[in-house]
Write a protein that holds these residues in place. Sequence first.
Motif, PDB file in Angstrom:
ATOM      1  N   ASN A  81      25.646   7.791  15.870  1.00 55.36           N
ATOM      2  CA  ASN A  81      27.031   8.094  15.546  1.00 55.36           C
ATOM      3  C   ASN A  81      27.208   7.964  14.036  1.00 55.36           C
ATOM      4  O   ASN A  81      26.978   6.891  13.473  1.00 55.36           O
ATOM      5  CB  ASN A  81      27.950   7.125  16.295  1.00 55.36           C
ATOM      6  N   THR A  82      27.605   9.046  13.357  1.00 48.02           N
ATOM      7  CA  THR A  82      27.840   9.019  11.911  1.00 48.02           C
ATOM      8  C   THR A  82      29.223   9.583  11.605  1.00 48.02           C
ATOM      9  O   THR A  82      29.850  10.219  12.446  1.00 48.02           O
ATOM     10  CB  THR A  82      26.789   9.845  11.125  1.00 48.02           C
ATOM     11  N   SER A  83      29.671   9.376  10.385  1.00 45.64           N
ATOM     12  CA  SER A  83      30.973   9.911   9.972  1.00 45.64           C
ATOM     13  C   SER A  83      30.944  11.432   9.860  1.00 45.64           C
ATOM     14  O   SER A  83      31.991  12.055   9.720  1.00 45.64           O
ATOM     15  CB  SER A  83      31.407   9.287   8.643  1.00 45.64           C
ATOM     16  N   SER A  84      29.768  12.049   9.977  1.00 42.56           N
ATOM     17  CA  SER A  84      29.637  13.514   9.949  1.00 42.56           C
ATOM     18  C   SER A  84      29.435  14.116  11.328  1.00 42.56           C
ATOM     19  O   SER A  84      29.341  15.327  11.463  1.00 42.56           O
ATOM     20  CB  SER A  84      28.458  13.919   9.049  1.00 42.56           C
ATOM     21  N   GLY A  85      29.307  13.292  12.352  1.00 40.68           N
ATOM     22  CA  GLY A  85      29.041  13.747  13.712  1.00 40.68           C
ATOM     23  C   GLY A  85      27.848  13.012  14.287  1.00 40.68           C
ATOM     24  O   GLY A  85      27.464  11.951  13.802  1.00 40.68           O
ATOM     25  N   VAL A  86      27.233  13.601  15.305  1.00 43.75           N
ATOM     26  CA  VAL A  86      26.073  12.988  15.946  1.00 43.75           C
ATOM     27  C   VAL A  86      24.810  13.457  15.233  1.00 43.75           C
ATOM     28  O   VAL A  86      24.529  14.652  15.171  1.00 43.75           O
ATOM     29  CB  VAL A  86      25.993  13.369  17.445  1.00 43.75           C
ATOM     30  N   ALA A  87      24.062  12.506  14.692  1.00 37.43           N
ATOM     31  CA  ALA A  87      22.797  12.829  14.031  1.00 37.43           C
ATOM     32  C   ALA A  87      21.684  12.777  15.065  1.00 37.43           C
ATOM     33  O   ALA A  87      21.560  11.798  15.798  1.00 37.43           O
ATOM     34  CB  ALA A  87      22.514  11.848  12.909  1.00 37.43           C
ATOM     35  N   ARG A  88      20.897  13.870  15.140  1.00 37.76           N
ATOM     36  CA  ARG A  88      19.700  13.880  15.998  1.00 37.76           C
ATOM     37  C   ARG A  88      18.522  13.506  15.109  1.00 37.76           C
ATOM     38  O   ARG A  88      18.323  14.093  14.047  1.00 37.76           O
ATOM     39  CB  ARG A  88      19.491  15.247  16.621  1.00 37.76           C
ATOM     40  N   LEU A  89      17.744  12.521  15.570  1.00 37.65           N
ATOM     41  CA  LEU A  89      16.633  11.994  14.797  1.00 37.65           C
ATOM     42  C   LEU A  89      15.339  12.093  15.592  1.00 37.65           C
ATOM     43  O   LEU A  89      15.347  11.979  16.817  1.00 37.65           O
ATOM     44  CB  LEU A  89      16.899  10.521  14.438  1.00 37.65           C
ATOM     45  N   ASP A  90      14.238  12.284  14.895  1.00 40.33           N
ATOM     46  CA  ASP A  90      12.923  12.302  15.529  1.00 40.33           C
ATOM     47  C   ASP A  90      12.579  10.878  15.954  1.00 40.33           C
ATOM     48  O   ASP A  90      12.532   9.970  15.112  1.00 40.33           O
ATOM     49  CB  ASP A  90      11.890  12.846  14.541  1.00 40.33           C
ATOM     50  N   ALA A  91      12.337  10.659  17.223  1.00 40.75           N
ATOM     51  CA  ALA A  91      12.085   9.305  17.741  1.00 40.75           C
ATOM     52  C   ALA A  91      10.760   8.732  17.254  1.00 40.75           C
ATOM     53  O   ALA A  91      10.593   7.516  17.202  1.00 40.75           O
ATOM     54  CB  ALA A  91      12.128   9.299  19.265  1.00 40.75           C
ATOM     55  N   ALA A  92       9.800   9.592  16.883  1.00 41.68           N
ATOM     56  CA  ALA A  92       8.501   9.108  16.435  1.00 41.68           C
ATOM     57  C   ALA A  92       8.498   8.751  14.952  1.00 41.68           C
ATOM     58  O   ALA A  92       7.825   7.809  14.545  1.00 41.68           O
ATOM     59  CB  ALA A  92       7.420  10.149  16.719  1.00 41.68           C
ATOM     60  N   THR A  93       9.258   9.507  14.139  1.00 40.48           N
ATOM     61  CA  THR A  93       9.215   9.306  12.693  1.00 40.48           C
ATOM     62  C   THR A  93      10.524   8.796  12.089  1.00 40.48           C
ATOM     63  O   THR A  93      10.531   8.325  10.959  1.00 40.48           O
ATOM     64  CB  THR A  93       8.884  10.629  11.985  1.00 40.48           C
ATOM     65  N   GLY A  94      11.633   8.936  12.817  1.00 39.90           N
ATOM     66  CA  GLY A  94      12.941   8.563  12.288  1.00 39.90           C
ATOM     67  C   GLY A  94      13.577   9.640  11.435  1.00 39.90           C
ATOM     68  O   GLY A  94      14.708   9.500  10.983  1.00 39.90           O
ATOM     69  N   ALA A  95      12.861  10.742  11.198  1.00 36.79           N
ATOM     70  CA  ALA A  95      13.371  11.810  10.334  1.00 36.79           C
ATOM     71  C   ALA A  95      14.610  12.466  10.932  1.00 36.79           C
ATOM     72  O   ALA A  95      14.714  12.641  12.145  1.00 36.79           O
ATOM     73  CB  ALA A  95      12.287  12.871  10.116  1.00 36.79           C
ATOM     74  N   SER A  96      15.534  12.842  10.054  1.00 35.43           N
ATOM     75  CA  SER A  96      16.744  13.538  10.463  1.00 35.43           C
ATOM     76  C   SER A  96      16.407  14.977  10.838  1.00 35.43           C
ATOM     77  O   SER A  96      15.676  15.657  10.126  1.00 35.43           O
ATOM     78  CB  SER A  96      17.750  13.522   9.312  1.00 35.43           C
ATOM     79  N   ILE A  97      16.948  15.443  11.968  1.00 29.99           N
ATOM     80  CA  ILE A  97      16.733  16.824  12.416  1.00 29.99           C
ATOM     81  C   ILE A  97      17.971  17.661  12.133  1.00 29.99           C
ATOM     82  O   ILE A  97      17.904  18.700  11.498  1.00 29.99           O
ATOM     83  CB  ILE A  97      16.364  16.864  13.910  1.00 29.99           C
ATOM     84  N   ASP A  98      19.131  17.200  12.623  1.00 34.02           N
ATOM     85  CA  ASP A  98      20.387  17.898  12.380  1.00 34.02           C
ATOM     86  C   ASP A  98      21.549  16.986  12.747  1.00 34.02           C
ATOM     87  O   ASP A  98      21.350  15.875  13.230  1.00 34.02           O
ATOM     88  CB  ASP A  98      20.461  19.228  13.140  1.00 34.02           C
ATOM     89  N   THR A  99      22.757  17.473  12.487  1.00 29.87           N
ATOM     90  CA  THR A  99      23.980  16.752  12.824  1.00 29.87           C
ATOM     91  C   THR A  99      24.933  17.744  13.466  1.00 29.87           C
ATOM     92  O   THR A  99      25.064  18.872  12.993  1.00 29.87           O
ATOM     93  CB  THR A  99      24.630  16.122  11.577  1.00 29.87           C
ATOM     94  N   ALA A 100      25.598  17.336  14.554  1.00 26.35           N
ATOM     95  CA  ALA A 100      26.498  18.239  15.278  1.00 26.35           C
ATOM     96  C   ALA A 100      27.672  17.445  15.839  1.00 26.35           C
ATOM     97  O   ALA A 100      27.647  16.215  15.869  1.00 26.35           O
ATOM     98  CB  ALA A 100      25.742  18.938  16.401  1.00 26.35           C
ATOM     99  N   GLY A 101      28.667  18.171  16.298  1.00 23.67           N
ATOM    100  CA  GLY A 101      29.816  17.544  16.936  1.00 23.67           C
ATOM    101  C   GLY A 101      30.825  17.030  15.927  1.00 23.67           C
ATOM    102  O   GLY A 101      30.566  16.990  14.727  1.00 23.67           O
ATOM    103  N   PRO A 102      31.993  16.623  16.415  1.00 25.51           N
ATOM    104  CA  PRO A 102      33.039  16.090  15.545  1.00 25.51           C
ATOM    105  C   PRO A 102      32.601  14.782  14.880  1.00 25.51           C
ATOM    106  O   PRO A 102      31.746  14.068  15.394  1.00 25.51           O
ATOM    107  CB  PRO A 102      34.209  15.836  16.501  1.00 25.51           C
ATOM    108  N   PRO A 103      33.212  14.447  13.735  1.00 23.61           N
ATOM    109  CA  PRO A 103      32.887  13.183  13.065  1.00 23.61           C
ATOM    110  C   PRO A 103      33.133  11.979  13.974  1.00 23.61           C
ATOM    111  O   PRO A 103      34.026  11.989  14.815  1.00 23.61           O
ATOM    112  CB  PRO A 103      33.847  13.152  11.870  1.00 23.61           C
TER     113      PRO A 103
END
Length: 190
Positions: A71-93
């Motif tokens: 949960n972020t102030s920009s929406g839901v951040a999808r992260l790679d579970a193996a590396t922690g890298a950010s993939i994308d952000t979607a949805g309302p803040p």
Amino acid sequence: GTASGFLGGIAFAPNGDVWADDCLFGGSPLHRFARATSTLVHNTTVHPETVVPSNAGCGLVNHPDGHLYSNTSSGVARLDAATGASIDTAGPPGNALGIAVDPQTSAVVYVGADCRLGSTCTIERYDPKTGQASTFAQLSAAQAVFVDGLTFDPSGQFLNMSTRAPSFDLTVLNRGGTVVQHVPMDHEPD
């Protein structure tokens, strides 16, 4: 493990390592604690920490699709579970705090941005399969204005919320988003 600073959400890498975030509104790095390795620090066994850049908020959850969601102030951040890298952000803040996976639909349910001492409290829903966002619940200021942690009961019939204002409560919602019960707490719930 141990880390300097304040750690927030906790989830797991595919190999069982623990991920924890710095509990920011977004852009939080992830701390990875290696499950298979340990060392002795001041006569206490701890697992070594690695810090990696990411885009976590505070709330962090494992999803059945193999990703982490935060949960972020920009929406839901999808992260790679193996590396922690950010993939994308979607949805309302969001308000950066509570997030859970609906056990019936696998949608990600999280606390909206207005639920941090605003005049309403929206519980958002984001479906990673369809990319669709919707409202799970809209609460009045009398019901909740600051919500932190979220979790579903095992059946998925009820969403439990740690309500920190207007009073300290465990607030229980049904699947329709209606308040079923406010259970008073003696101390601030998290």
